[in-house]
Design an enzyme around this catalytic site. Sequence first.
Site, mmCIF file in Angstrom:
data_model
loop_
_atom_site.group_PDB
_atom_site.id
_atom_site.type_symbol
_atom_site.label_atom_id
_atom_site.label_comp_id
_atom_site.label_asym_id
_atom_site.label_seq_id
_atom_site.Cartn_x
_atom_site.Cartn_y
_atom_site.Cartn_z
ATOM 1 N N GLY A 29 0.794 -1.087 -0.023
ATOM 2 C CA GLY A 29 0.008 -0.273 0.047
ATOM 3 C C GLY A 29 0.912 1.443 0.079
ATOM 4 N N VAL B 127 2.006 4.889 1.845
ATOM 5 C CA VAL B 127 2.180 5.743 3.049
ATOM 6 C C VAL B 127 2.065 7.092 2.689
ATOM 7 C CG1 VAL B 127 3.956 5.815 4.840
ATOM 8 C CG2 VAL B 127 4.028 3.842 3.389
ATOM 9 N N LYS C 111 -0.299 4.210 6.683
ATOM 10 C CA LYS C 111 -0.044 3.421 5.643
ATOM 11 C C LYS C 111 -1.466 2.657 5.360
ATOM 12 C CE LYS C 111 3.267 -0.138 4.070
ATOM 13 N NZ LYS C 111 4.598 -0.155 4.404
ATOM 14 N N ASP D 94 10.445 -9.309 4.290
ATOM 15 C CA ASP D 94 10.671 -8.185 3.276
ATOM 16 C C ASP D 94 11.960 -7.345 3.914
ATOM 17 O OD1 ASP D 94 10.828 -6.900 0.880
ATOM 18 O OD2 ASP D 94 9.088 -5.722 1.157
#
Length: 824
Positions: free
Chosen positions: A548, A550, A564, A657
């Site tokens: 998404g 921010v 976010k 990640d």
Amino acid sequence: MRNPIFFFFSSSLFMPVLLFLAISFSLTSSSSVHRERFLRRGSALSVDDPDDVLSSPNGAFFAGFHQVGRNAYLFAVWFSNQSCMLDCIVWMANRDEPVNGKHSKLILDKHGNLSLTDAGYKVVWSTDIASSSSATDVRLHLLDSGNLVLHSFGPRPSDHTVMWQSFDHPTNTLLPEQKFTRFTELVSSRARGNISLGYYKFYFDNDNILRLLYSGPEISSVYWPHPYLLPWDSGRSTYNDSRVALLDSLGNFTSSDGWKFLASDYGEKIPRRMTLDIDGNVRLYSLLWSREWAVSWQAINTPCLVHGICGPNAVCQHNARSGRSCSCAPGYERKNLSDWSQGCKPKFERFCKLLDPETGEFIHFPHQDFYGYDGDFHPDYTLNQCKKRCLELCNCKGFQYKFQKESGKHDCKPKVLLLNGRVVANDPGTFYIRFPKAILSSDQIQQESSTLNCSHSPKDVELHRVYSRSHKSELLLKILLILAVVIAGFEALGVLLVLCFVTETRKTKGEARQGYHLAPMGFRRYTYAELRKATRNFREEIGRGAVGSVYRAILSGDRIAAVKRLNDMSLHGEDAFLAEVSMIGKLNHMNLIELWGYCAEGKHRLLVYECMEPGSLAENLSKGKLDWGKRFDVAVRAARGLAYLHEECLEWVLHCDVKPQNILLDLNYQPKVADFGLSKLLNRGDVKHSSFSKIRGTRGYMAPEWVYNLSITSKVDVYSYGIVLLEMVTGRSPGRDVLETNAGGETEYRGLTSWVKQKMSGEFPTATRIEEIVDRSIEGGYDMKKVEVLVAVALQCVADDKDDRPTMSQVVEMLHRCTNEAEI
Ligand SMILES: *[C@@H]1O[C@H](CO)[C@@H](O)[C@H](O)[C@H]1NC(C)=O
Ligand SMILES: *[C@@H]1O[C@H](CO)[C@@H](O)[C@H](O)[C@H]1NC(C)=O
Ligand SMILES: *[C@@H]1O[C@H](CO)[C@@H](O)[C@H](O)[C@H]1NC(C)=O
Ligand SMILES: *[C@@H]1O[C@H](CO)[C@@H](O)[C@H](O)[C@H]1NC(C)=O
Ligand SMILES: *[C@@H]1O[C@H](CO)[C@@H](O)[C@H](O)[C@H]1NC(C)=O
Ligand SMILES: *[C@@H]1O[C@H](CO)[C@@H](O)[C@H](O)[C@H]1NC(C)=O
Ligand SMILES: *[C@@H]1O[C@H](CO)[C@@H](O)[C@H](O)[C@H]1NC(C)=O
């Protein structure tokens, strides 16, 4: 002769009279529901009438008898707007001595002396102050702030004085605008459901410092600020002896010792309370939607740091999923199954009583520590010297053996008591517990453990008290009874009316009770409208990722946040989302980005984070802003953050990640890992590590397991972290292949990893090889040893086989070993 009564009943006069009586009775009955504004001299509040309470003018607080058990009442002040049982009480007169549910009274006598009597026979509490003889009136008021004040009035306005006020005598709660001074202290309640004096204290000490103290039956010790630290180092000053602290109505707490904080929802005027909870932590709570308490700040983020929590000879352990738990040290057993604070007792004879006290064996437990109670201290002891030393001391229960990186030596600390034990995943120390030789061969070294049981219902409490009974009152009772029977006939209608009213209020009370629950720690729920306003309708996008976008937001109190906005959340129900978010919200580490709140409304799913102004590691690397010192520091601290995720949290949070874009830096270049827990959030339904449905992560940083569809463990994060290290050392991004001239003079493209591997495996001396790969754009020289370690660690981390990679805490340890600095 006709019976006059019969005549009365049968005449047409009867109905109107009955109606009149019924209405007048029902009016008097319902008028007692009316909350009193103040208590006059010479009158009383009675426990027998649940509606006999004082109300603050704004209706936010009540003062009266509050039920704390089946037949136990406190005279207390509480938040009126809900039925939250004991959590709503902000002050109590008699916390150690609840009174009976019948005939107990709070009496304001004609001298202005306020006293509380139990069942009409025993005074359990009094203000013990009489008004001056010139006073014309004395009244007890409950103010809008929640302060219960005894006012004395005289002939002239200047005679108006405050004789007594509850704000001067706090119990376990501080309200906004209530001054906390040298004369006051907060004391926790004893246990859930038991409001009597507990073992934790919040107070100003003789050095003018606000502290938290565990003051148990046998020992006492300060645990906050951390006892290792000097006041200075914890940001306190000992010089201001005014000793006063105040929480203002917007959520700003300031203390004369320099300590201050803002509530996470600072800026809003909402009901708040600051409470010293039964677990020894001070928390600030805000009342949301008028029915739900949410924590907006807390003093201690590592629950096991609180002293005394598990009692002697026990070890405290904490993880985000199951919370805090206690277990007896091996060889020890529970002392009292219903009370952890009493800890554990040894299953063997005390060493000092043994014929040959110097016998004994040790079992070692890495990462455990027991705070304090060192019998003596020996820097630079070998393990055998330390064992010998402990065996010589007959009261030695074990010792801590810890490598000190400053001195490069091992500290040996024999312990005479095993207290404040806890497990710290990153602690380099090891604890050796001493056992008699005989017990080692038996199976008595089992460890018992249990999570703290918080399900005690406060309604289990029952007081056994006798009611006072005098002949006079008995006679009075009889007369009253007869009268009541007579009146009852007439009141039928009135009672019916009142009954309806009462059941109606009961019902709404019950509903409020069910709605009450604690919101997750340290963060709050936002409405979508609130966040839309704070981000000015999502105007300023500061980042965008797969999950998404921010946006920059300004929250109340001018706090800058990063919001976010998650996309693709349609699969996830609100409950599932909330469960995960509250789990993420509980993770607390200085190298993890802080989650301040969330929003789950309709299909909107948003997360509110603290905002890191200097940006990500990626940006800072590309601008060449980080020198070697900073790079190394970032490497160590980011590793600590990840180690916390993996280990303290029992491997349930895989980041999946890790990359420089997700490591944010603050103004002091302190890294904070961001976006953790999102993999989980986006992946509900297949939570087992081995069955992630989709490949996650970013090209270049992804471990081979993803590609070959192998089981996914925390080692995927270790791999990605290794790549980040390589990137920091070489200044080259793994996304782009490196153009390289090979031995045959041809140019070819190579991945970052294989390029570094190839360079490092050459025959040249290490210094030369390192020279070839380091980022030359960095100003200032580099510490060859540190770079060497970074590269070595990085290459271990990017091993193809996950089992060849170290864990994150091993990484932390390896990096630590190489630094000589006191504290990085
Ligand atoms: C009590 O709660 C209601 C809604 O439940 C709210 O409208 C009202 O403002 C609250 N009153 C106070 C004094 O907080
Ligand atoms: C106040 O009342 C209590 C209980 O009745 C009594 O013990 C105390 O002496 C009184 N104090 C004063 C100053 O009147
Ligand atoms: C908090 O209160 C203190 C003392 O009143 C004041 O100096 C400080 O500016 C306040 N902080 C904020 C953010 O309002
Ligand atoms: C001490 O603290 C109080 C309250 O915070 C403040 O008003 C006062 O100015 C301070 N005094 C000194 C000497 O700093
Ligand atoms: C255990 O502790 C509880 C609460 O403190 C106490 O009531 C009980 O008597 C204790 N039991 C034993 C066996 O000591
Ligand atoms: C917690 O205590 C309650 C009441 O004492 C008991 O019913 C319940 O089984 C206990 N739960 C655990 C997990 O021990
Ligand atoms: C509350 O704790 C105190 C102190 O341990 C104890 O004396 C008292 O009996 C407890 N009350 C209840 C109702 O358990």
